[in-house]
Design a protein around this motif. Structure first.
Motif, PDB file in Angstrom:
ATOM      1  N   ARG A   1      -3.609  12.615 -22.229  1.00  0.00           N
ATOM      2  CA  ARG A   1      -3.857  13.761 -23.091  1.00  0.00           C
ATOM      3  C   ARG A   1      -5.358  13.948 -23.320  1.00  0.00           C
ATOM      4  NH1 ARG A   1      -0.154  12.921 -26.560  1.00  0.00           N
ATOM      5  NH2 ARG A   1      -1.449  11.430 -27.662  1.00  0.00           N
ATOM      6  N   SER A   2      -6.057  12.823 -23.559  1.00  0.00           N
ATOM      7  CA  SER A   2      -7.504  12.939 -23.821  1.00  0.00           C
ATOM      8  C   SER A   2      -8.219  13.558 -22.618  1.00  0.00           C
ATOM      9  CB  SER A   2      -8.122  11.562 -24.071  1.00  0.00           C
ATOM     10  OG  SER A   2      -7.482  10.946 -25.131  1.00  0.00           O
ATOM     11  N   ILE A   3      -7.866  13.080 -21.436  1.00  0.00           N
ATOM     12  CA  ILE A   3      -8.569  13.584 -20.249  1.00  0.00           C
ATOM     13  C   ILE A   3      -8.242  15.063 -20.059  1.00  0.00           C
ATOM     14  CG2 ILE A   3      -8.818  13.371 -17.744  1.00  0.00           C
ATOM     15  CD1 ILE A   3      -8.002  10.395 -18.112  1.00  0.00           C
ATOM     16  N   SER A   4      -6.982  15.372 -20.244  1.00  0.00           N
ATOM     17  CA  SER A   4      -6.586  16.747 -20.007  1.00  0.00           C
ATOM     18  C   SER A   4      -7.142  17.687 -21.088  1.00  0.00           C
ATOM     19  CB  SER A   4      -5.071  16.763 -19.879  1.00  0.00           C
ATOM     20  OG  SER A   4      -4.537  17.908 -20.345  1.00  0.00           O
ATOM     21  N   ASP A   5      -7.234  17.198 -22.319  1.00  0.00           N
ATOM     22  CA  ASP A   5      -7.834  18.026 -23.377  1.00  0.00           C
ATOM     23  C   ASP A   5      -9.310  18.280 -23.103  1.00  0.00           C
ATOM     24  OD1 ASP A   5      -5.524  18.288 -24.720  1.00  0.00           O
ATOM     25  OD2 ASP A   5      -5.981  16.854 -26.322  1.00  0.00           O
ATOM     26  N   LEU A   6      -9.970  17.215 -22.664  1.00  0.00           N
ATOM     27  CA  LEU A   6     -11.411  17.341 -22.460  1.00  0.00           C
ATOM     28  C   LEU A   6     -11.744  18.241 -21.275  1.00  0.00           C
ATOM     29  CD1 LEU A   6     -13.877  15.938 -23.840  1.00  0.00           C
ATOM     30  CD2 LEU A   6     -14.008  14.521 -21.815  1.00  0.00           C
ATOM     31  N   THR A   7     -10.930  18.165 -20.247  1.00  0.00           N
ATOM     32  CA  THR A   7     -11.277  18.901 -19.025  1.00  0.00           C
ATOM     33  C   THR A   7     -10.483  20.192 -18.877  1.00  0.00           C
ATOM     34  OG1 THR A   7      -9.596  17.687 -17.809  1.00  0.00           O
ATOM     35  CG2 THR A   7     -11.810  16.779 -17.766  1.00  0.00           C
ATOM     36  N   GLU A   8      -9.448  20.342 -19.702  1.00  0.00           N
ATOM     37  CA  GLU A   8      -8.546  21.492 -19.607  1.00  0.00           C
ATOM     38  C   GLU A   8      -7.920  21.607 -18.217  1.00  0.00           C
ATOM     39  OE1 GLU A   8      -9.688  25.178 -21.515  1.00  0.00           O
ATOM     40  OE2 GLU A   8     -11.088  24.070 -22.772  1.00  0.00           O
ATOM     41  N   ILE A   9      -7.661  20.447 -17.635  1.00  0.00           N
ATOM     42  CA  ILE A   9      -6.999  20.422 -16.327  1.00  0.00           C
ATOM     43  C   ILE A   9      -5.802  19.481 -16.437  1.00  0.00           C
ATOM     44  CG2 ILE A   9      -7.297  19.468 -13.984  1.00  0.00           C
ATOM     45  CD1 ILE A   9      -9.658  21.092 -13.661  1.00  0.00           C
ATOM     46  N   ARG A  10      -4.715  19.860 -15.783  1.00  0.00           N
ATOM     47  CA  ARG A  10      -3.514  19.038 -15.833  1.00  0.00           C
ATOM     48  C   ARG A  10      -3.778  17.671 -15.208  1.00  0.00           C
ATOM     49  NH1 ARG A  10       1.120  20.310 -12.923  1.00  0.00           N
ATOM     50  NH2 ARG A  10      -0.215  21.635 -11.674  1.00  0.00           N
ATOM     51  N   VAL A  11      -3.187  16.632 -15.782  1.00  0.00           N
ATOM     52  CA  VAL A  11      -3.441  15.282 -15.305  1.00  0.00           C
ATOM     53  C   VAL A  11      -2.105  14.583 -15.053  1.00  0.00           C
ATOM     54  CG1 VAL A  11      -4.365  13.033 -15.962  1.00  0.00           C
ATOM     55  CG2 VAL A  11      -5.590  15.091 -16.624  1.00  0.00           C
ATOM     56  N   ILE A  12      -1.957  14.009 -13.876  1.00  0.00           N
ATOM     57  CA  ILE A  12      -0.788  13.146 -13.656  1.00  0.00           C
ATOM     58  C   ILE A  12      -1.277  11.848 -13.023  1.00  0.00           C
ATOM     59  CG2 ILE A  12       0.811  15.086 -13.363  1.00  0.00           C
ATOM     60  CD1 ILE A  12       0.915  14.369 -10.387  1.00  0.00           C
ATOM     61  N   ASP A  13      -0.427  10.830 -12.978  1.00  0.00           N
ATOM     62  CA  ASP A  13      -0.838   9.594 -12.327  1.00  0.00           C
ATOM     63  C   ASP A  13       0.090   9.303 -11.140  1.00  0.00           C
ATOM     64  OD1 ASP A  13       1.426   8.618 -13.516  1.00  0.00           O
ATOM     65  OD2 ASP A  13       0.389   7.352 -14.968  1.00  0.00           O
ATOM     66  N   ARG A  14      -0.246   8.226 -10.446  1.00  0.00           N
ATOM     67  CA  ARG A  14       0.478   7.884  -9.215  1.00  0.00           C
ATOM     68  C   ARG A  14       1.970   7.743  -9.465  1.00  0.00           C
ATOM     69  NH1 ARG A  14       1.774   2.930  -6.644  1.00  0.00           N
ATOM     70  NH2 ARG A  14       1.551   2.946  -4.386  1.00  0.00           N
ATOM     71  N   THR A  15       2.291   7.111 -10.621  1.00  0.00           N
ATOM     72  CA  THR A  15       3.704   6.916 -10.946  1.00  0.00           C
ATOM     73  C   THR A  15       4.424   8.256 -11.007  1.00  0.00           C
ATOM     74  OG1 THR A  15       3.167   4.982 -12.230  1.00  0.00           O
ATOM     75  CG2 THR A  15       5.248   6.042 -12.753  1.00  0.00           C
ATOM     76  N   GLN A  16       3.806   9.196 -11.673  1.00  0.00           N
ATOM     77  CA  GLN A  16       4.447  10.505 -11.819  1.00  0.00           C
ATOM     78  C   GLN A  16       4.562  11.206 -10.473  1.00  0.00           C
ATOM     79  OE1 GLN A  16       2.444  12.636 -14.890  1.00  0.00           O
ATOM     80  NE2 GLN A  16       4.140  14.070 -15.122  1.00  0.00           N
ATOM     81  N   LEU A  17       3.552  10.992  -9.660  1.00  0.00           N
ATOM     82  CA  LEU A  17       3.572  11.599  -8.322  1.00  0.00           C
ATOM     83  C   LEU A  17       4.748  11.044  -7.505  1.00  0.00           C
ATOM     84  CD1 LEU A  17       2.002  13.388  -6.290  1.00  0.00           C
ATOM     85  CD2 LEU A  17       0.698  11.368  -5.655  1.00  0.00           C
ATOM     86  N   ILE A  18       4.902   9.737  -7.552  1.00  0.00           N
ATOM     87  CA  ILE A  18       6.011   9.121  -6.786  1.00  0.00           C
ATOM     88  C   ILE A  18       7.350   9.585  -7.352  1.00  0.00           C
ATOM     89  CG2 ILE A  18       7.110   6.949  -6.127  1.00  0.00           C
ATOM     90  CD1 ILE A  18       4.375   5.667  -5.974  1.00  0.00           C
ATOM     91  N   LEU A  19       7.438   9.634  -8.665  1.00  0.00           N
ATOM     92  CA  LEU A  19       8.683  10.133  -9.279  1.00  0.00           C
ATOM     93  C   LEU A  19       8.980  11.543  -8.795  1.00  0.00           C
ATOM     94  CD1 LEU A  19       8.348   8.924 -12.971  1.00  0.00           C
ATOM     95  CD2 LEU A  19      10.260   8.452 -11.463  1.00  0.00           C
ATOM     96  N   ASP A  20       7.929  12.319  -8.708  1.00  0.00           N
ATOM     97  CA  ASP A  20       8.099  13.702  -8.284  1.00  0.00           C
ATOM     98  C   ASP A  20       8.595  13.786  -6.838  1.00  0.00           C
ATOM     99  OD1 ASP A  20       7.014  16.303  -9.768  1.00  0.00           O
ATOM    100  OD2 ASP A  20       7.099  16.600  -7.602  1.00  0.00           O
ATOM    101  N   ILE A  21       8.022  12.932  -5.995  1.00  0.00           N
ATOM    102  CA  ILE A  21       8.461  12.928  -4.587  1.00  0.00           C
ATOM    103  C   ILE A  21       9.937  12.548  -4.519  1.00  0.00           C
ATOM    104  CG2 ILE A  21       8.205  11.755  -2.367  1.00  0.00           C
ATOM    105  CD1 ILE A  21       5.240  11.395  -3.080  1.00  0.00           C
ATOM    106  N   PHE A  22      10.284  11.515  -5.252  1.00  0.00           N
ATOM    107  CA  PHE A  22      11.690  11.087  -5.237  1.00  0.00           C
ATOM    108  C   PHE A  22      12.584  12.228  -5.729  1.00  0.00           C
ATOM    109  CE2 PHE A  22      12.478   6.504  -4.334  1.00  0.00           C
ATOM    110  CZ  PHE A  22      11.204   6.177  -3.906  1.00  0.00           C
ATOM    111  N   ALA A  23      12.092  12.947  -6.737  1.00  0.00           N
ATOM    112  CA  ALA A  23      12.906  14.053  -7.266  1.00  0.00           C
ATOM    113  C   ALA A  23      13.104  15.126  -6.196  1.00  0.00           C
ATOM    114  CB  ALA A  23      12.234  14.652  -8.497  1.00  0.00           C
ATOM    115  N   GLN A  24      12.060  15.383  -5.432  1.00  0.00           N
ATOM    116  CA  GLN A  24      12.200  16.391  -4.368  1.00  0.00           C
ATOM    117  C   GLN A  24      13.101  15.908  -3.255  1.00  0.00           C
ATOM    118  OE1 GLN A  24       8.485  18.029  -2.767  1.00  0.00           O
ATOM    119  NE2 GLN A  24       7.471  17.283  -4.582  1.00  0.00           N
ATOM    120  N   ARG A  25      13.093  14.594  -3.046  1.00  0.00           N
ATOM    121  CA  ARG A  25      13.790  14.032  -1.898  1.00  0.00           C
ATOM    122  C   ARG A  25      15.256  13.750  -2.143  1.00  0.00           C
ATOM    123  NH1 ARG A  25      11.098  14.346   2.809  1.00  0.00           N
ATOM    124  NH2 ARG A  25       8.884  14.024   2.474  1.00  0.00           N
TER     125      ARG A  25
END
Ligand code: GTP
Ligand code: MG
Length: 582
Positions: free
Chosen positions: A274-298
């Motif tokens: 949240r801090s990073i995303s608030d400061l930069t106003e850019i969406r932030v995800i991490d590797r875990t979320q990325l892998i979860l997302d791939i699994f969700a697509q797959r």
């Protein structure tokens, strides 16, 4: 347009008449092509001198004063600019900051940080001379990606009366320039545009490898990777993981490249994200979320979908404990997918209920699988399981061996659900051969838990074919990561055959040397004509094992490795299965 007319910042302690005069600044208007008028500069300077505080004005492109801010003697703090959110694309904020400096100092580091992070159109520091007379004005603006790596340009200070540049034209020219450097971006391309970020104390080579793998993951998830950035750090910033400075560079890079997503290679806790995303106003995800997302697509089967949703929900739960207003930002994975999108209203209780229900449903499915598994065991055919890092060619090998059409793709995690086929050896000897989900180092724990039942099936295997992509620059690390996972699954005693795949992609001598060094068999899963030595070795392992004792599978274990040992037919369980089909 409704203006917010109040004093932002440190207004306490001002005398009523000062308060009134400062508030009256809201009534001033500046011609849109002027940075500031000499009259306004003079009033600002006088008020600043009298109150001994910095005063700042945030001015929109129409020349209206949108925020009047009172700072301390040495600095000023910018309020939340809720009405001026940054949009997508090559846009500056649409506000410029003009503020006073009581000691005649040029723009400070903090000023330039504000310029960068807040993406102001311009920033200006007005020198306050004795008796409140305005002196020089120091101006700076951001610049597009330059070979020198500079992020901003500071203009030569001039007495404020002579600051006659055309402000409107300058800002327009800048935005055009930003748009040009972001030209590679196709506005019709709906993919997220990401910058990958790594912060750790690992050696450079390791960081590079890790970022390359993250890029493969991002590509698999359908993300357009624009750039990568890393920082070697021994200590992590509790709020931002990386240093504030670096985060500022990152934010500017995102702007210069037109990125709208940061993907961190390190796991972030909810408040860091949240801090990073608030400061930069850019969406932030991490590797875990990325892998979860791939699994969700797959996930295509009911079981696969349940598992992935369970993992996503478990991941989401602790995120919800942290107080957060921007739930959508936390839960929207790639392209806003993920469980969050349709469930903005989800609360913890609902998530817990869902986890409970998913768990139950999966338990039922597992029971069904257990029955099938027992039946298979009763059939007593030997079982060969193909394991290995993701994308090494496991499914291609299954297809090649059994003339099947299992889905194959040059992306990570093409296979989520195990496929089972029958493989016939000469002399009418059949085995069951299964393909499994690919492994990856540091698999997110929630996914690990969800797939644990599938992986536990490997315990039934009589032989594991550990497929390794010999053409991959990091094949040794991948091999070790897989062997570690096998140990974690308590499978270290299983007979394993190392299969060095994609041999067609490297020199034959190299392939032969690697196979010899690590004790394995080189093949090309795309070409079944290369399978003979593998089939022979499988047959030997399954049907012609020595009568007793332990037999090392790999003649030359890796240095520092204990070696993998295969049980012989003495093992009563295996004996039963094999003998039945001899
Ligand atoms: N050149 C070459 N490419 C191969 C070979 N074997 C597989 N591939 C390619 O490698 C990619 C991945 O193959 P898959 O069989 O899907 O790999 P996998 O290990 O099942 O991958 P996941 O299920 O995603 O973990 C595909 O593009 C295959 O065509 C090979 O021997 N040589
Ligand atoms: Mg596969």
């Amino acid at each position: 347009m409704v203006k917010i007319q109040k004093i932002f910042g440190e207004g306490l302690g001002l005398k009523p008449h000062q308060n009134k005069r400062i508030l009256a600044l809201y009534h001033r208007r500046i011609p849109p092509d002027r940075v500031i008028t000499p009259e306004l500069a003079r009033t600002l300077s006088e008020l600043s001198w009298e109150t001994k505080r910095q005063l700042g004005l945030l001015i929109d492109r129409g020349g209206n004063i949108r925020y009047v801010i009172v700072g301390g003697p040495l600095g000023i703090w910018i309020p939340d600019l809720a009405d001026f959110r940054l949009g997508k694309g090559p846009r500056l904020r649409g506000l410029r900051l003009i503020h006073t400096h009581l000691r005649g100092e040029p723009l400070t580091h903090d000023d330039l940080t504000d310029l960068a992070l807040l993406r102001f159109d311009l920033i200006g520091a007005l020198e306050v001379l004795d008796a409140g007379m305005p002196g020089k004005i120091f101006l700076a603006h951001l610049i597009p990606l330059s070979p020198k790596g500079e992020n901003w340009r500071c203009l030569d200070p001039v007495p404020v009366g002579q600051a006659d540049m055309n402000c409107r034209e300058l800002i327009q020219a800048l935005e055009n320039e930003f748009a040009r450097t972001q030209k590679g971006i196709d506005a019709r391309d709906p993919r997220d545009r990401a910058i990958l970020v790594h912060a750790s104390s690992a050696p450079r080579g390791v960081i590079e490898d890790s970022l390359n793998e993250l890029a493969d993951l991002a590509d698999t998830a359908g993300v357009n990777v624009l750039d990568k950035m890393s920082q070697r750090r021994h200590q992590f910033h509790p709020r931002f993981l990386m240093g504030r400075e670096k985060l500022m560079d990152l934010s500017i890079l995102a702007f210069q490249r037109g990125a709208d997503l940061f993907i961190f290679d390190q796991e972030l806790n909810p408040s860091q994200r949240r801090s990073i995303s608030d400061l930069t106003e850019i969406r932030v995800i991490d590797r875990t979320q990325l892998i979860l997302d791939i699994f969700a697509q797959r996930a295509h089967t009911r079981e696969g979908k349940l598992k992935v949703e369970l993992a996503q929900m478990k991941y989401l739960l602790p995120q919800l404990t942290a107080r957060d207003s921007g739930l959508s930002r936390l839960t929207g994975g790639i392209g806003g997918r993920g469980p969050g999108e349709t469930k903005l209203e989800i609360d913890r209780r609902k998530v817990r209920d869902r986890i409970h229900r998913l768990g139950k449903e999966l338990e039922n499915l597992n029971r069904g699988r257990e029955v099938r598994r027992q039946r298979r065991n009763e059939n007593a055919l030997p079982i060969v399981s193909i394991v290995g890092y993701t994308n090494v060619g496991k499914s291609t090998l299954l297809n090649g061996l059994t003339h099947s059409q299992v889905y194959v793709e040059n992306k990570l995690f093409a296979t989520l659900d195990p496929t089972t086929r029958r493989l016939r050896f000469p002399r009418e000897r059949d085995v069951i051969i299964t393909d499994t989900v690919g492994f990856i180092r540091d698999l997110p724990k929630d996914l690990w838990d969800a797939f644990r039942a599938t992986l536990d099936e490997l315990k039934d295997a009589d032989l594991l074919l550990h497929v390794i992509d010999i053409s991959h620059p990091r094949f040794e690390e991948q091999m070790q990561a897989v062997e570690k996972i096998l140990t974690d699954l308590d499978l270290q005693k299983k007979p394993v055959l190392r299969v060095f795949n994609k041999a067609d992609r490297i020199e034959p001598e190299t392939a032969a040397r690697v196979s010899r060094t690590f004790g394995g068999i080189g093949i090309s899963a795309l070409n079944p004509q290369t399978f003979s030595p593998l089939l022979q070795a499988m047959e030997e392992r399954l049907f012609l094992k020595p009568a007793y004792g332990l037999e090392p599978i790999h003649p030359a274990p890796l240095e520092g490795e204990e070696g993998l040992w295969a049980e012989s037919e003495e093992s009563p369980e295996q004996g039963r299965k094999v003998v039945a089909h001899l």
